[in-house]
Design an enzyme around this catalytic site. Structure first.
Site, PDB file in Angstrom:
ATOM      1  N   HIS A   1       0.861  -1.191   0.000  1.00 51.68           N
ATOM      2  CA  HIS A   1       0.000   0.000   0.000  1.00 51.68           C
ATOM      3  C   HIS A   1       0.893   1.235   0.000  1.00 51.68           C
ATOM      4  CE1 HIS A   1      -1.485   3.271   2.700  1.00 51.68           C
ATOM      5  NE2 HIS A   1      -2.462   3.266   1.812  1.00 51.68           N
TER       6      HIS A   1
ATOM      7  N   ARG B   1      -0.830  12.504  -0.148  1.00 49.68           N
ATOM      8  CA  ARG B   1      -2.011  13.358  -0.259  1.00 49.68           C
ATOM      9  C   ARG B   1      -1.714  14.765   0.265  1.00 49.68           C
ATOM     10  NH1 ARG B   1      -2.228   9.516   3.565  1.00 49.68           N
ATOM     11  NH2 ARG B   1      -2.484  10.172   5.730  1.00 49.68           N
TER      12      ARG B   1
ATOM     13  N   GLY C   1     -17.030   9.988  -2.072  1.00 50.80           N
ATOM     14  CA  GLY C   1     -16.127   9.610  -3.140  1.00 50.80           C
ATOM     15  C   GLY C   1     -16.671   8.438  -3.957  1.00 50.80           C
TER      16      GLY C   1
END
Length: 303
Positions: free
Chosen positions: A107, A111, A260
């Site tokens: 992962h 951001r 989202g």
């Protein structure tokens, strides 16, 4: 210190997504699906997905840039004074689930957030990191992954790696199972202490180091012989991944709370998963070694 530049961050994120997808396509040999989407409340994104690849059983590398009038609770958890402000968020998030049980799941996320209130300067911060989740642990893989993370952070402060590694160990932890999700990596959030230029440069270094951190591991492990036993254990351990992402992961919660694209948010889910009641590995088995030697908090760079 220069002012925040969302346009520069967005351009880098789009380029990062393209570079990572290209690198993964070269390893897998199958192209990623491209799905551009718009969000009615503001913004949109580009999802890049692969399913039933030659190497990657399921994975995605997604870009999103979304806006809203009221910051969702998951994003304001560490800064309650920002709750209710107008906000803007952009990032690249990926999860890769290889088919081979000896190749670990990975992962990565980087951001950038801004929150604004009328008449006040924007409040901004960066977040991100990467972590490795093996099914059959390999010490060389763990050391390589952690060393690459440490090298990415070294130019920006001598204490950052130790700090972000500890943060990762604490964050990617299944409290209800009392076990880590994997062998960790680095994690940071609400980061703006270095000013925009250096905070942005550090985040870029983390994102840009992903290919070097993970692809050598994937290329080395993807052709390791395996059988049904290994696939069965992989499916069982993938259940832990699902549990973490649906119960504890702030990114999943933010995506769902902010309206989202659900398909993109849940691309992190593995395709084949199993649960069993009170299962335990056989003593002395390779499966047991995952728990005793790898699902523990340790300094991989000192071993």
């Amino acid at each position: 210190m220069s002012s925040p530049s969302p346009a520069a961050v967005k351009a880098w994120l789009l380029d990062l997504q393209a570079r990572i997808v290209q690198a993964l396509e070269e390893v897998d040999g199958k192209p990623f699906l491209r799905d551009a989407w718009e969000r009615p409340e503001g913004g949109g994104g580009i999802s890049r997905l692969i399913e039933e690849g030659n190497v990657i059983e399921r994975g995605g590398c997604n870009f999103s840039h979304v806006t809203g009038a009221s910051l969702p609770p998951s994003a304001a958890a560490a800064r309650p004074e920002l709750a209710g402000r107008a906000w803007e968020a952009m990032g690249v998030s990926l999860v890769i689930h290889p088919r081979n049980p000896y190749a670990p799941t990975v992962h990565m996320n980087v951001r950038f957030f801004t929150a604004t209130a009328h008449g006040e300067d924007p409040v901004w911060w960066f977040g991100g990191g990467m972590d490795l989740t093996p099914y059959y642990g390999n010490a060389d893989d763990a050391r390589h992954f952690h060393q690459t993370c440490a090298d990415a952070l070294a130019p920006y402060g001598s204490t950052l790696h130790e700090r972000f590694k500890k943060w990762c160990d604490e964050y990617f932890y299944l409290k209800h199972r009392k076990e880590p999700r994997g062998v960790g990596g680095i994690f940071f959030d609400d980061f703006n202490e270095a000013g925009f230029d250096l905070s942005y440069a550090m985040t870029q270094s983390v994102g840009d180091s992903f290919v070097a951190a993970y692809l050598p591991i994937l290329q080395t492990r993807k052709d390791t012989p395996y059988g049904e036993r290994e696939r069965d254990f992989q499916a069982y351990r993938r259940g832990r991944y699902v549990e973490f992402n649906l119960v504890w992961d702030r990114g999943t919660l933010f995506g769902l709370q902010s309206g989202g694209r659900t398909e993109a948010i849940l691309m992190s889910m593995p395709p084949i998963v199993k649960w069993r009641y009170d299962w335990h590995p056989a003593p002395g088995s390779d499966e047991e070694k995952l728990y005793t030697d790898f699902l523990v908090h340790r300094d991989w760079l000192a071993t």
